[in-house]
Write an enzyme that holds these catalytic residues in place. Structure first.
Site, short mmCIF file in Angstrom:
data_model
loop_
_atom_site.label_atom_id
_atom_site.label_comp_id
_atom_site.label_asym_id
_atom_site.label_seq_id
_atom_site.Cartn_x
_atom_site.Cartn_y
_atom_site.Cartn_z
N ARG A 23 -16.33 -5.12 -18.79
CA ARG A 23 -15.96 -6.25 -17.95
C ARG A 23 -15.17 -5.70 -16.77
O ARG A 23 -14.64 -4.59 -16.83
CB ARG A 23 -15.06 -7.23 -18.72
CG ARG A 23 -15.74 -7.95 -19.87
CD ARG A 23 -16.72 -9.01 -19.36
NE ARG A 23 -17.26 -9.81 -20.45
CZ ARG A 23 -18.33 -9.49 -21.17
NH1 ARG A 23 -18.98 -8.35 -20.93
NH2 ARG A 23 -18.76 -10.27 -22.14
N ARG A 73 -14.08 -3.08 -25.64
CA ARG A 73 -14.70 -3.06 -24.32
C ARG A 73 -14.05 -2.04 -23.39
O ARG A 73 -12.91 -1.61 -23.60
CB ARG A 73 -14.56 -4.43 -23.65
CG ARG A 73 -15.50 -5.46 -24.22
CD ARG A 73 -15.20 -6.81 -23.61
NE ARG A 73 -16.15 -7.80 -24.10
CZ ARG A 73 -15.96 -9.10 -24.07
NH1 ARG A 73 -14.83 -9.59 -23.56
NH2 ARG A 73 -16.87 -9.94 -24.52
N ASP A 126 0.83 -1.22 0.00
CA ASP A 126 0.00 0.00 0.00
C ASP A 126 0.86 1.27 0.00
O ASP A 126 0.37 2.34 -0.34
CB ASP A 126 -0.94 0.02 1.22
CG ASP A 126 -1.78 -1.25 1.32
OD1 ASP A 126 -1.86 -1.99 0.34
OD2 ASP A 126 -2.35 -1.49 2.41
O1 F6P Z 1 -2.51 -4.02 3.42
C1 F6P Z 1 -2.16 -4.92 2.42
C2 F6P Z 1 -3.38 -5.47 1.73
O2 F6P Z 1 -2.93 -6.29 0.65
C3 F6P Z 1 -4.35 -4.42 1.24
O3 F6P Z 1 -3.92 -3.78 0.06
C4 F6P Z 1 -5.60 -5.24 1.09
O4 F6P Z 1 -6.75 -4.46 1.19
C5 F6P Z 1 -5.52 -6.19 2.26
O5 F6P Z 1 -4.14 -6.30 2.59
C6 F6P Z 1 -6.08 -7.56 2.01
O6 F6P Z 1 -6.07 -8.29 3.18
P1 F6P Z 1 -6.32 -9.86 3.25
O7 F6P Z 1 -5.03 -10.54 2.87
O8 F6P Z 1 -6.69 -10.10 4.67
O9 F6P Z 1 -7.40 -10.19 2.28
#
Ligand code: F6P
Length: 357
Positions: free
Chosen positions: A275, A172, A137
């Protein structure tokens, strides 16, 4: 200092193993033993360990994920002890005591903001601790970028390239949902790198009419359009799309559904066939990029040096090619993507990329 422990916690990403390797090899050079904690804070609380020697870390930097395992649910000071009755207890001191019984004198924790907030508590309760920031992130103040971000940008960029050819062939619109929780860095960087026509970020609620206007314009001359949408992006006046609420997780919300919803709306409004693609956990895996390996190696080494020299209580990072450290913050202060000042947003806007505003 004769023995330290190392742990990875939070959502995995690439580059974690490089940091582990670097800590272990630097420690061995200084005659310090390293104990690996298995599965993040679960292993910390329950005392799940394995020793890490040079042979355990040979070539691991090439692997995605973490050889120690991870979990993004547990928090040591708010630890779920009874799932049926949702009862939580503070297990921090218990975890520290177990490590000290093993002769551990210091701890290195590799994780995101939640993980490193727990690392702060461990440090304050008496086990010297240093944190290493990681997350696809890229929303942590301590380091720009964080470990894992570079590989994820490349993965998403390549995925969008593949989607583009099929979108072109079939005339698309394809909406591509990208991870990042409430931070838009991953969507912005990969969206611009893959020439998405519309980029929708959690930092700016979008106007559906503006999105459709852009799509109608670009499909006229290039047959297709790509919309890169962050999982937590939302339309003006609407709520984020949430796929799951996990009651046993410290961060309960998981986002999902934004791309599907938007594809339906665009199809309805423009009449162009749409899609959607959800890239999901593909974004967290794969072989780490060289940049993530190099970042992991450097931050692992720096974290060990601080711990070994008695200078714990910090999160290490890399900023403008310089190793930096910051004290563990007392509250989560995410790195915010400022659409007004970010140079990539400026370039993208100049090229006509639509941000839904
Ligand atoms: O914080 C890292 C992350 O990959 C986010 O981008 C995502 O929303 C979340 O973790 C997904 O979490 P999980 O692995 O619990 O589905």
């Amino acid at each position: 200092m004769k023995k330290i422990a190392i742990m990875t916690a939070g959502g995995d990403c690439t580059g974690l193993n490089a940091a582990i390797k670097s800590v272990v090899l630097t420690a061995i050079e200084n005659n310090v033993e390293v104990l690996g904690i298995i599965d993040g804070y679960k292993g910390f609380v329950e005392g799940l360990y394995r020793p890490l020697n040079a042979e355990d870390v040979a070539d691991i930097e090439e692997l995605g994920g973490t050889v120690l395992g991870s979990s993004n649910k547990e928090c040591p000071f708010y630890y779920l002890v009874d799932k049926q009755n949702m009862k939580y207890e503070d297990k921090t001191d218990e975890g520290i005591k177990k490590l000290k019984e093993q002769g551990v004198e210091g701890l290195i924790v590799i994780g995101g903001d939640g993980t490193l907030d727990s690392a702060r508590v461990i440090h304050e309760r008496g086990l010297p601790t240093v944190g290493i920031p990681k997350t696809i992130d890229n929303d942590m103040m301590a380091s720009m970028p964080t470990i894992g971000f570079d590989t994820a940008v490349e993965t998403v960029t390549q995925a969008i390239s593949r989607v583009r050819t099929t979108a072109y062939s079939h005339r698309r619109v394809i909406t591509v949902e990208i991870m990042g929780r409430t931070s838009g860095f991953l969507t912005l960087y990969s969206g611009v790198a893959s020439s998405a026509d519309v980029i929708l970020l959690p930092e700016k609620d979008y106007d559906l009419d503006k999105v459709c206007e852009r799509i109608e314009k670009v499909t006229k001359y290039k047959r297709y359009a790509i919309v890169a949408i962050s999982e937590a992006a939302k339309e003006i006046g609407k709520k984020e799309s949430i796929s799951k609420v996990l009651n046993d997780s410290f961060d309960k919300v998981r986002y999902g559904g934004a791309a599907e919803k938007l594809a339906k709306q665009i199809e309805e409004k423009t009449g162009i066939e749409c899609r959607h693609v959800v890239l999901g956990h593909v974004q967290r895996g794969g072989r780490p990029s060289s940049s993530d390996i190099l970042l992991g190696l450097q931050l692992g080494n720096y974290a060990f040096e601080l711990l070994y020299s008695g200078d714990a209580g910090y999160i290490v990072g890399m900023n403008s090619d310089k190793l930096v450290k910051m004290e563990f913050p007392h509250e989560r202060v995410p790195r915010v993507l400022d659409l007004k000042t970010n140079p990539l947003v400026r370039t993208a806007r100049a090229m006509g990329i639509c941000f839904g505003d």
